[in-house]
Motif scaffolding. Structure first.
Motif, PDB file in Angstrom:
ATOM      1  N   ASP A  81      64.012  67.837  -0.906  1.00 22.08           N
ATOM      2  CA  ASP A  81      62.680  67.443  -0.452  1.00 22.08           C
ATOM      3  C   ASP A  81      61.706  67.772  -1.580  1.00 22.08           C
ATOM      4  N   LEU A  82      60.934  66.777  -1.981  1.00 20.91           N
ATOM      5  CA  LEU A  82      59.980  66.997  -3.077  1.00 20.91           C
ATOM      6  C   LEU A  82      58.611  66.483  -2.685  1.00 20.91           C
ATOM      7  N   SER A  83      57.587  67.169  -3.161  1.00 18.70           N
ATOM      8  CA  SER A  83      56.236  66.669  -2.960  1.00 18.70           C
ATOM      9  C   SER A  83      55.441  66.785  -4.261  1.00 18.70           C
ATOM     10  N   SER A  84      54.903  67.966  -4.552  1.00 14.06           N
ATOM     11  CA  SER A  84      54.001  68.046  -5.706  1.00 14.06           C
ATOM     12  C   SER A  84      54.694  67.796  -7.046  1.00 14.06           C
ATOM     13  N   GLY A  85      56.011  67.968  -7.109  1.00 13.80           N
ATOM     14  CA  GLY A  85      56.739  67.740  -8.364  1.00 13.80           C
ATOM     15  C   GLY A  85      56.835  66.273  -8.743  1.00 13.80           C
ATOM     16  N   VAL A  86      56.430  65.365  -7.846  1.00 14.74           N
ATOM     17  CA  VAL A  86      56.416  63.930  -8.174  1.00 14.74           C
ATOM     18  C   VAL A  86      55.027  63.341  -7.861  1.00 14.74           C
ATOM     19  N   GLU A  87      54.009  64.148  -8.127  1.00 11.01           N
ATOM     20  CA  GLU A  87      52.629  63.727  -7.828  1.00 11.01           C
ATOM     21  C   GLU A  87      51.739  63.764  -9.057  1.00 11.01           C
ATOM     22  N   GLN A  88      50.702  62.903  -9.043  1.00  9.94           N
ATOM     23  CA  GLN A  88      49.637  63.007 -10.054  1.00  9.94           C
ATOM     24  C   GLN A  88      48.583  63.990  -9.576  1.00  9.94           C
ATOM     25  N   SER A  89      48.326  63.931  -8.257  1.00 11.40           N
ATOM     26  CA  SER A  89      47.380  64.850  -7.613  1.00 11.40           C
ATOM     27  C   SER A  89      47.804  64.899  -6.147  1.00 11.40           C
ATOM     28  N   PRO A  90      47.338  65.884  -5.354  1.00 10.88           N
ATOM     29  CA  PRO A  90      47.847  65.986  -3.980  1.00 10.88           C
ATOM     30  C   PRO A  90      47.742  64.664  -3.189  1.00 10.88           C
TER      31      PRO A  90
END
Ligand SMILES: O=C(O)c1ccccc1NCC(=O)[C@H](O)[C@H](O)COP(=O)(O)O
Length: 213
Positions: free
Chosen positions: A182-191
């Motif tokens: 499960d990934l969130s911020s590691g594949v984001e430009q900004s929240p």
């Protein structure tokens, strides 16, 4: 292996990420999160996704009627509980929503944290092991000590979460062998704003294939 990308906030990115190979997308129903979405917005996204993708609503210390109402409005296929929900609460939710996948997040601080799986094993379908952060419930971008999972056998299938990104995913998979990630911020430009190049890179690293955007 299941791949869940969490904190989706718009249809375009949700569809693109599903197209790249995510098996599950997460929608944050926690009001104080920068990735929070109204139920109407979640419904507008979920009704336009390929049917094979799991749609998981992320809640923290939300009461039962509200979770049930949101699930009914949005065609979520799963509920992820990220707060201090008790096993009794999970049991009640399960009896009210028998066809919905119930995922309990466990913040891993020490090896004792993993003992919690024993008391939830009979009342949830899946676990999600995430980093412990005192001020933030999730989406922290922080990893936890994966060594703690060495020799641990989970009574339920589980996702590894917490600070995963295309640079550390290979090491994480080698060390922990989860059923899903499960990934969130590691594949984001900004929240809440996913970076499709980082997501494509993630799949490239995992499956050693090139992806067209
Ligand atoms: O993402 C949030 O903003 C959030 C807020 C409150 C509770 C849970 C939240 N996210 C849960 C997730 O499933 C995240 O994907 C997970 O914590 C991993 O996040 P990250 O370390 O940023 O990859």
């Amino acid at each position: 292996m299941r791949i869940k990308i969490c904190g989706i906030t718009n249809l375009e990115q949700g569809r693109a990420i599903a197209q790249l190979g995510a098996t599950a997308l997460g929608f944050i129903c926690v009001r104080k999160s920068p990735r929070y979405l109204l139920p109407e917005t979640i419904g507008a996204i979920t009704s336009n996704l390929p049917p094979t993708v799991s749609r998981i609503g992320v809640f923290a210390n939300t009461d039962l009627p509200e979770i049930i109402s949101i699930v009914q409005q949005t065609q979520l296929t799963g509920v992820q509980l990220h707060g201090l929900e008790s096993p009794q609460f999970c049991q009640q939710l399960r009896s009210q929503l028998p066809d919905v996948e119930l995922i309990k997040a466990i913040a891993v601080k020490t090896s004792d944290s993993l003992d919690q799986t024993k008391i939830y094993a009979d009342v949830v379908d899946t676990f999600l092991f995430d980093a412990y952060a005192p001020q933030q419930l999730g989406g922290t971008g922080k990893t936890f000590n994966w060594e703690l999972l060495k020799g641990f056998t989970s009574p339920r299938p589980w996702f590894l979460a917490g600070g995963l990104n295309p640079n550390n995913i290979q090491r994480a998979l080698k060390m922990t062998q989860p059923d899903g990630i499960d990934l969130s911020s590691g594949v984001e430009q900004s929240p809440g704003n996913k970076d499709l190049h980082l997501v494509a890179n993630l799949f490239k690293v995992i499956w050693k294939k090139e992806y067209e955007l």
